[in-house]
Design a protein around this motif. Structure first.
Motif, mmCIF file in Angstrom:
data_model
loop_
_atom_site.group_PDB
_atom_site.id
_atom_site.type_symbol
_atom_site.label_atom_id
_atom_site.label_comp_id
_atom_site.label_asym_id
_atom_site.label_seq_id
_atom_site.Cartn_x
_atom_site.Cartn_y
_atom_site.Cartn_z
ATOM 1 N N ASP A 39 -5.870 5.374 4.214
ATOM 2 C CA ASP A 39 -5.233 4.075 3.950
ATOM 3 C C ASP A 39 -5.698 3.026 4.956
ATOM 4 O OD1 ASP A 39 -3.714 4.639 1.674
ATOM 5 O OD2 ASP A 39 -2.118 5.551 2.857
ATOM 6 N N HIS A 88 -3.652 3.764 -6.379
ATOM 7 C CA HIS A 88 -4.816 3.948 -5.501
ATOM 8 C C HIS A 88 -5.065 5.417 -5.170
ATOM 9 C CE1 HIS A 88 -1.801 4.293 -2.311
ATOM 10 N NE2 HIS A 88 -2.718 4.653 -1.470
ATOM 11 N N HIS A 116 -7.311 8.680 -1.994
ATOM 12 C CA HIS A 116 -6.867 9.944 -1.399
ATOM 13 C C HIS A 116 -7.431 11.169 -2.101
ATOM 14 C CE1 HIS A 116 -4.227 7.606 1.087
ATOM 15 N NE2 HIS A 116 -3.565 7.139 0.060
ATOM 16 N N GLY A 144 0.815 -1.217 0.000
ATOM 17 C CA GLY A 144 0.000 0.000 0.000
ATOM 18 C C GLY A 144 0.847 1.266 0.000
HETATM 19 FE FE LIG Z 1 -2.144 5.596 0.397
#
Ligand SMILES: [Fe+2]
Ligand code: FES
Length: 370
Positions: free
Chosen positions: A309, A184, A189, A178
Motif C-alpha cells: 500500500d 485494489h 496485493h 485506501g
Molecule cells: Fe491495501
C-alpha cells in the motif's frame, strides 16, 4: 454514477479536530527523555513521568516560542532551554520563571504551555487533539475530553498483540480511502499464498450505518484465500464471521471470530501534515498462540500488505502532484464517498452546533469484482 472527489473541493478540511489520535508507539516514549512528534501539523513533545505515565505538550514555549523539545525534563517538569521557564509535564502549568526577582509578583501558575490529554493503549500513546482554542490560550488549563481513547477489542483474557507502523506519502484522505477500497486488492496485493489476479470474481457485501461510520456486516470471508480455508479447518468452526467497521476520523476495525478463536485489529491512518500521514496497525489474537512463529508470520503478512500500500501511495502521489480531476464510481468507491460524506456531516455539525446527521440512510448491499 460519477462524482468528483470532494477532496478537490475542500482542500482545507483534511484534518478533523476533536478526536483521539495515535501519536507514537509506546516503546518510543521513554522515561527521562523527551521525544518529538507531529499530529495534524501540531508539533508536540512527548515523554513519561517517573511513574511511567505519558504526557504531551505543544512543542513551543508560551514565552517566546522556543521548542520545548530543546529543553530538558527533570522532576516531572520540562524546562525551556531559552530562559529556563519550567512547566509541569501533565498540566503544562508554569512552575518557575527564573528571571523574576523576589518582589515581582507575577502569577506564574496562571501561565500554561499548550498541553494535551494522553492515554496509552495496546502499545501506543494516544493524544486528544481538541478543536483549536480561542485566542488568549496560554492562560487556561485544558478541558479533558469526555471520551476515552479507543482500544482494540479483545474476546479472551489471553492473547498476543503486535503492531506495525509505516509513513505514507500523501494526504490522510487518500490513506483512509485506501483502507476501505475493495477494488485494489487483486492488483496491489498479489501473492501466491493470498490471491492472484485471476481469482477476481464478483462479490456482494452488506453494509449498514453505525454511529459515526459504517459496517461491512458479518459474513464468511472470501473463500478464494488460502488462509481462511486453513483457519476454518483449524478452528473446527462451522462458520467464520468477520466484521469490518469504519468510524471517524480514521479508524478501521476488523474482527474475525471462529469458534473460541478470534483475531481483532484497529488500523488508523493519522494526519501528520497536509502531505504526510502514517498508518498504524495494531492486532490482537488468540489463534495459534502456542505456535512459536505465528506472531512473526502474521507480522510478515501484514508488513507485506502495508508495504504494498505504501509503495502504491508513493506512486499515486506523483500523479496527484498536479491536482488532476478525480472521480469516484459506484459501487466500488461507495465506501470512499461515505467517508467524505461522514466527514462533511461531522464538520457541519461542529460548525452549526446541530446534531450529527448520519449520511447513510440504512442498510445497503454493494457489488463489485475483486
Ligand atoms: Fe491495501
Ligand atoms: S522562550 Fe521559553 S523560556 Fe523564554
Amino acid at each position: 454514477m460519477f462524482e468528483e472527489s470532494p477532496q478537490r473541493k475542500t482542500p482545507d478540511s483534511l484534518m478533523l479536530h476533536g478526536f483521539w489520535y495515535r501519536a507514537l508507539p509506546s516503546e518510543r516514549v521513554r522515561r527521562n527523555r523527551i521525544q518529538k512528534a507531529i499530529l495534524l501539523e501540531i508539533p508536540l513533545v512527548l515523554g513519561r513521568d517517573r511513574q511511567g505515565r505519558p504526557f504531551a505538550l505543544q512543542d513551543a514555549c508560551p514565552h517566546r516560542g522556543m521548542p520545548l523539545s530543546c529543553g530538558r525534563f527533570e522532576n516531572n517538569q520540562v524546562e525551556c532551554s531559552y530562559h529556563g521557564w519550567r512547566f509541569e509535564a501533565h498540566s503544562g502549568q508554569c512552575k518557575l520563571i527564573p528571571s523574576l526577582t523576589a518582589d515581582q509578583k507575577l502569577n506564574v501558575d496562571r501561565i500554561y504551555a499548550g498541553n494535551y490529554a494522553c492515554e496509552e493503549h495496546d502499545g501506543f500513546v494516544w493524544v486528544f487533539i481538541p478543536e483549536p482554542g480561542p485566542s488568549g490560550a496560554g492562560f487556561t488549563p485544558r478541558a479533558d475530553p469526555s471520551i476515552a481513547a479507543p482500544e482494540v477489542p479483545k474476546f479472551s483474557d489471553k492473547f498476543k498483540l503486535a503492531f506495525l507502523t509505516s509513513d505514507l506519502p500523501g494526504s490522510v484522505d487518500h490513506g483512509i480511502i485506501g483502507l476501505m477500497d475493495p477494488a485494489h486488492g487483486p492488483f496491489v496485493h498479489q501473492a501466491w499464498w493470498w490471491r492472484s489476479r485471476s481469482s477476481i470474481h464478483e462479490k456482494q457485501k452488506a453494509f449498514e450505518p453505525i454511529p459515526m461510520g459504517f459496517r461491512m456486516s458479518a459474513h464468511t470471508p472470501s473463500s478464494n484465500s488460502a488462509p481462511y480455508k486453513l483457519l476454518k479447518l483449524y478452528a473446527d468452526a462451522d462458520s467464520i464471521t468477520s466484521t469490518i467497521d469504519f468510524t471517524l476520523p480514521n479508524r478501521r476495525w476488523e474482527t474475525i471470530r471462529a469458534g473460541k478463536y478470534w483475531f481483532s485489529s484497529l488500523t488508523t491512518v493519522t494526519p501528520i501534515t497536509r502531505r504526510h500521514c502514517r498508518i498504524d496497525v495494531v492486532a490482537a489474537w488468540n489463534l495459534f498462540r502456542w505456535v512459536p512463529l505465528a506472531p512473526e508470520l502474521l507480522k510478515f503478512v501484514f508488513a507485506k500488505f502495508v508495504e504494498q500500500d505504501r509503495k502504491t501511495m508513493q506512486l499515486q502521489s506523483e500523479g496527484l502532484k498536479h491536482n488532476p480531476h478525480l472521480m469516484l464510481i459506484d459501487d466500488a468507491d461507495r465506501p470512499a464517498k461515505w467517508y467524505f460524506q461522514l466527514k462533511q456531516a461531522w464538520m457541519d455539525s461542529r460548525a452549526t452546533g446541530a446534531e450529527f446527521r448520519h449520511p447513510i440512510p440504512g442498510p445497503v448491499t454493494l457489488k463489485w469484482r475483486s
